[in-house]
Design a protein around this motif. Structure first.
Motif, mmCIF file in Angstrom:
data_model
loop_
_atom_site.group_PDB
_atom_site.id
_atom_site.type_symbol
_atom_site.label_atom_id
_atom_site.label_comp_id
_atom_site.label_asym_id
_atom_site.label_seq_id
_atom_site.Cartn_x
_atom_site.Cartn_y
_atom_site.Cartn_z
ATOM 1 N N LEU A 71 -5.841 4.064 -16.389
ATOM 2 C CA LEU A 71 -5.709 5.509 -16.587
ATOM 3 C C LEU A 71 -6.108 5.895 -18.015
ATOM 4 O O LEU A 71 -6.860 6.857 -18.225
ATOM 5 C CB LEU A 71 -4.266 5.946 -16.319
ATOM 6 N N ASN A 72 -5.615 5.134 -18.987
ATOM 7 C CA ASN A 72 -5.941 5.419 -20.382
ATOM 8 C C ASN A 72 -7.435 5.266 -20.653
ATOM 9 O O ASN A 72 -8.040 6.065 -21.384
ATOM 10 C CB ASN A 72 -5.142 4.503 -21.314
ATOM 11 N N PHE A 73 -8.039 4.243 -20.055
ATOM 12 C CA PHE A 73 -9.474 4.013 -20.234
ATOM 13 C C PHE A 73 -10.282 5.183 -19.675
ATOM 14 O O PHE A 73 -11.209 5.686 -20.329
ATOM 15 C CB PHE A 73 -9.891 2.715 -19.531
ATOM 16 N N LEU A 74 -9.937 5.632 -18.465
ATOM 17 C CA LEU A 74 -10.677 6.724 -17.841
ATOM 18 C C LEU A 74 -10.538 8.016 -18.649
ATOM 19 O O LEU A 74 -11.487 8.787 -18.775
ATOM 20 C CB LEU A 74 -10.181 6.941 -16.410
ATOM 21 N N LYS A 75 -9.347 8.247 -19.202
ATOM 22 C CA LYS A 75 -9.150 9.435 -20.040
ATOM 23 C C LYS A 75 -10.018 9.354 -21.302
ATOM 24 O O LYS A 75 -10.668 10.327 -21.691
ATOM 25 C CB LYS A 75 -7.672 9.558 -20.432
ATOM 26 N N GLU A 76 -10.025 8.180 -21.936
ATOM 27 C CA GLU A 76 -10.815 7.999 -23.161
ATOM 28 C C GLU A 76 -12.312 8.146 -22.896
ATOM 29 O O GLU A 76 -13.067 8.581 -23.769
ATOM 30 C CB GLU A 76 -10.523 6.624 -23.766
ATOM 31 N N GLU A 77 -12.734 7.778 -21.681
ATOM 32 C CA GLU A 77 -14.148 7.900 -21.319
ATOM 33 C C GLU A 77 -14.523 9.333 -20.953
ATOM 34 O O GLU A 77 -15.688 9.623 -20.683
ATOM 35 C CB GLU A 77 -14.460 6.973 -20.125
ATOM 36 N N GLY A 78 -13.531 10.226 -20.920
ATOM 37 C CA GLY A 78 -13.798 11.629 -20.620
ATOM 38 C C GLY A 78 -13.999 11.921 -19.149
ATOM 39 O O GLY A 78 -14.625 12.927 -18.779
ATOM 40 N N GLN A 79 -13.463 11.043 -18.277
ATOM 41 C CA GLN A 79 -13.613 11.251 -16.843
ATOM 42 C C GLN A 79 -12.750 12.413 -16.352
ATOM 43 O O GLN A 79 -11.699 12.703 -16.917
ATOM 44 C CB GLN A 79 -13.250 9.981 -16.071
ATOM 45 N N ASN A 80 -13.215 13.065 -15.296
ATOM 46 C CA ASN A 80 -12.452 14.135 -14.671
ATOM 47 C C ASN A 80 -11.453 13.513 -13.695
ATOM 48 O O ASN A 80 -11.810 12.578 -12.970
ATOM 49 C CB ASN A 80 -13.397 15.070 -13.913
ATOM 50 N N PRO A 81 -10.205 13.995 -13.663
ATOM 51 C CA PRO A 81 -9.230 13.450 -12.705
ATOM 52 C C PRO A 81 -9.700 13.506 -11.250
ATOM 53 O O PRO A 81 -9.181 12.788 -10.400
ATOM 54 C CB PRO A 81 -8.001 14.355 -12.918
ATOM 55 N N ILE A 82 -10.700 14.367 -10.956
ATOM 56 C CA ILE A 82 -11.213 14.457 -9.582
ATOM 57 C C ILE A 82 -11.729 13.112 -9.095
ATOM 58 O O ILE A 82 -11.604 12.774 -7.914
ATOM 59 C CB ILE A 82 -12.329 15.525 -9.497
ATOM 60 N N SER A 83 -12.308 12.295 -9.996
ATOM 61 C CA SER A 83 -12.806 10.978 -9.576
ATOM 62 C C SER A 83 -11.672 10.099 -9.081
ATOM 63 O O SER A 83 -11.837 9.286 -8.171
ATOM 64 C CB SER A 83 -13.543 10.296 -10.736
ATOM 65 N N ILE A 84 -10.479 10.279 -9.669
ATOM 66 C CA ILE A 84 -9.310 9.499 -9.263
ATOM 67 C C ILE A 84 -8.709 10.055 -7.979
ATOM 68 O O ILE A 84 -8.391 9.313 -7.054
ATOM 69 C CB ILE A 84 -8.256 9.488 -10.387
ATOM 70 N N THR A 85 -8.571 11.386 -7.910
ATOM 71 C CA THR A 85 -7.972 11.982 -6.717
ATOM 72 C C THR A 85 -8.837 11.730 -5.478
ATOM 73 O O THR A 85 -8.317 11.528 -4.384
ATOM 74 C CB THR A 85 -7.752 13.498 -6.906
ATOM 75 N N SER A 86 -10.165 11.738 -5.665
ATOM 76 C CA SER A 86 -11.056 11.459 -4.531
ATOM 77 C C SER A 86 -10.854 10.045 -4.011
ATOM 78 O O SER A 86 -10.779 9.804 -2.802
ATOM 79 C CB SER A 86 -12.518 11.656 -4.944
ATOM 80 N N SER A 87 -10.771 9.088 -4.942
ATOM 81 C CA SER A 87 -10.591 7.689 -4.558
ATOM 82 C C SER A 87 -9.243 7.467 -3.875
ATOM 83 O O SER A 87 -9.144 6.769 -2.856
ATOM 84 C CB SER A 87 -10.705 6.799 -5.804
ATOM 85 N N LEU A 88 -8.183 8.066 -4.412
ATOM 86 C CA LEU A 88 -6.861 7.938 -3.802
ATOM 87 C C LEU A 88 -6.814 8.598 -2.423
ATOM 88 O O LEU A 88 -6.253 8.047 -1.477
ATOM 89 C CB LEU A 88 -5.797 8.544 -4.714
ATOM 90 N N SER A 89 -7.407 9.788 -2.320
ATOM 91 C CA SER A 89 -7.424 10.488 -1.030
ATOM 92 C C SER A 89 -8.106 9.661 0.044
ATOM 93 O O SER A 89 -7.699 9.654 1.203
ATOM 94 C CB SER A 89 -8.156 11.833 -1.171
ATOM 95 N N GLN A 91 0.067 15.813 -1.028
ATOM 96 C CA GLN A 91 0.350 17.162 -1.511
ATOM 97 C C GLN A 91 0.119 17.252 -3.016
ATOM 98 O O GLN A 91 -0.468 18.219 -3.523
ATOM 99 C CB GLN A 91 1.797 17.548 -1.173
ATOM 100 N N LYS A 92 0.560 16.231 -3.735
ATOM 101 C CA LYS A 92 0.365 16.210 -5.184
ATOM 102 C C LYS A 92 -1.130 16.121 -5.536
ATOM 103 O O LYS A 92 -1.591 16.761 -6.488
ATOM 104 C CB LYS A 92 1.125 15.039 -5.802
ATOM 105 N N LEU A 93 -1.897 15.353 -4.768
ATOM 106 C CA LEU A 93 -3.344 15.266 -4.991
ATOM 107 C C LEU A 93 -3.992 16.644 -4.842
ATOM 108 O O LEU A 93 -4.893 16.999 -5.597
ATOM 109 C CB LEU A 93 -3.974 14.284 -4.002
ATOM 110 N N SER A 94 -3.528 17.400 -3.852
ATOM 111 C CA SER A 94 -4.055 18.747 -3.638
ATOM 112 C C SER A 94 -3.749 19.643 -4.836
ATOM 113 O O SER A 94 -4.597 20.429 -5.281
ATOM 114 C CB SER A 94 -3.444 19.346 -2.366
ATOM 115 N N GLU A 95 -2.538 19.508 -5.384
ATOM 116 C CA GLU A 95 -2.153 20.306 -6.556
ATOM 117 C C GLU A 95 -3.005 19.940 -7.768
ATOM 118 O O GLU A 95 -3.457 20.812 -8.521
ATOM 119 C CB GLU A 95 -0.670 20.091 -6.864
ATOM 120 N N ILE A 96 -3.230 18.624 -7.959
ATOM 121 C CA ILE A 96 -4.048 18.167 -9.088
ATOM 122 C C ILE A 96 -5.479 18.675 -8.953
ATOM 123 O O ILE A 96 -6.119 19.085 -9.919
ATOM 124 C CB ILE A 96 -4.034 16.625 -9.185
ATOM 125 N N ASP A 97 -5.977 18.666 -7.715
ATOM 126 C CA ASP A 97 -7.330 19.139 -7.451
ATOM 127 C C ASP A 97 -7.477 20.609 -7.854
ATOM 128 O O ASP A 97 -8.470 21.006 -8.486
ATOM 129 C CB ASP A 97 -7.642 18.968 -5.961
#
Length: 342
Positions: A233-251, A304-310
């Motif tokens: 999580l820390n690495f992805l934040k430092e790389e400037g990634q959008n949380p959408i890449s994570i929510t898509s993978s989890l979904s 539901q939480k993924l939808s909120e984050i999206d």
């Protein structure tokens, strides 16, 4: 539900000289494209000054009315954008807005954007009046099942030749997120111009470094490895990634897992259902194990939480998308970790 049609809007603008537009809906890509088209239209028709207002509970309607009524010595045609994130205006504000609409200058171009409206809001005088005088543009979220046909149409505009399996892969990856789908198509257009794009090429494209890390993060979450979850999580934040890449993978994995928990498969094997959802290989192994860690209640809450984050990531809702993503991933990893130790 029909996706926003940018071609239809452009044709309407060419055919009719309109000055008032009402945008209704939450879909991020459609919202961006509609605003881009209207702003370009305004530029081409010499609307040189721009005023923007965002309506919230603390909004000063008297100041807004004063700004709109004031004209400089050399008055110019103006484009006026009014965004109402909640879709609601209190009674006093509604009266102000109604009066503003009644006295609105025909020399100005007005764009009002609000989300899906509730029954109570639809009955308010300001909205009824606005719907009478403005051209309405729907910005609806489309169902995931309708994404493949949208992708085919979009691909043609970008001169992309996609095989059916490739379209299905992109559809499943973005889970109804049109903005992510558009980003993938534009990337493919740069990588593989004017040539058929196979399933393997698409798979390789969406499994780039940042997305691959998002997939790895999903694995760490579901096997309960809290340390690797946190570090990724820390690495992805430092790389400037959008949380959408994570929510898509989890979904991608959580939704089929919930279906398995809730639906009667009538003899269909668990592996067969997961494979149809494009979960196979190593993914299949850890997802099958995770099914014993998470209850249907856990999975419903996570989705539901993924939808909120999206919605936060798209700017539709207020909040910190990364903070909520951290909480969700670490919370799921903790559940899996505890279950493994039992």
């Amino acid at each position: 539900m029909v996706a926003f049609d940018s071609e239809a809007l452009n044709k309407e603008l060419q055919k009719n000289q309109r000055s008032k537009f009402l945008l209704i809906g939450d879909e991020a890509l459609s919202r961006k494209e509609a605003f881009d088209i209207l702003r370009q239209f305004a530029k081409e028709h010499s609307y040189l000054e721009k005023l923007s207002f965002t309506i919230d509970r603390y909004f000063k309607w008297d100041q807004c009315a004063s700004s709109l009524s004031s004209q400089g010595l050399f008055s110019q045609k103006r484009i006026i954008e009014i965004v109402i994130p909640s879709g609601k205006i209190n009674e006093e504000g509604g009266e102000f807005f109604y009066e503003i609409l009644q006295n609105f200058s025909q020399d100005d171009l007005l764009i009002v954007q609000l989300p899906q409206t509730e029954k109570e809001t639809k009955q308010q005088k300001w909205l009824k009046n606005l719907e009478k005088i403005a051209y309405t543009i729907r910005l609806d979220e489309i169902k995931p099942a309708e994404i493949p046909s949208w992708l085919k149409k979009r691909a043609l505009l970008l001169a992309i030749i996609l095989e059916d399996e490739s379209i299905q892969l992109i559809s499943q990856f973005v889970h109804g997120n049109m903005l992510a789908a558009d980003q993938e198509l534009n990337k493919l257009a740069l990588l593989f111009p004017n040539q058929p794009i196979s399933y393997e090429k698409v798979s390789q494209s969406i499994s780039n470094v940042s997305r691959y890390d998002a997939f790895e993060l999903t694995e760490y979450v579901l096997i309960g490895d809290q340390m690797k979850t946190l570090s990724t999580l820390n690495f992805l934040k430092e790389e400037g990634q959008n949380p959408i890449s994570i929510t898509s993978s989890l979904s991608w994995v959580l939704k089929p897992m919930l279906e398995i928990k809730e639906l009667d498969f009538r003899g269909q094997s668990l592996e067969s259902h997961l494979t149809k959802s494009r979960i196979f290989g190593d993914k299949l192994i850890y997802v099958k194990k995770a099914l014993s860690f998470f209850s249907a209640k856990h999975l419903r809450a996570a989705i539901q939480k993924l939808s909120e984050i999206d919605k936060i990531s798209k700017g539709v809702s207020h909040g910190d998308a990364w903070l909520e993503t951290d909480r969700l991933c670490l919370g799921l990893a903790k559940i899996a970790s505890r279950s493994r130790k039992i």
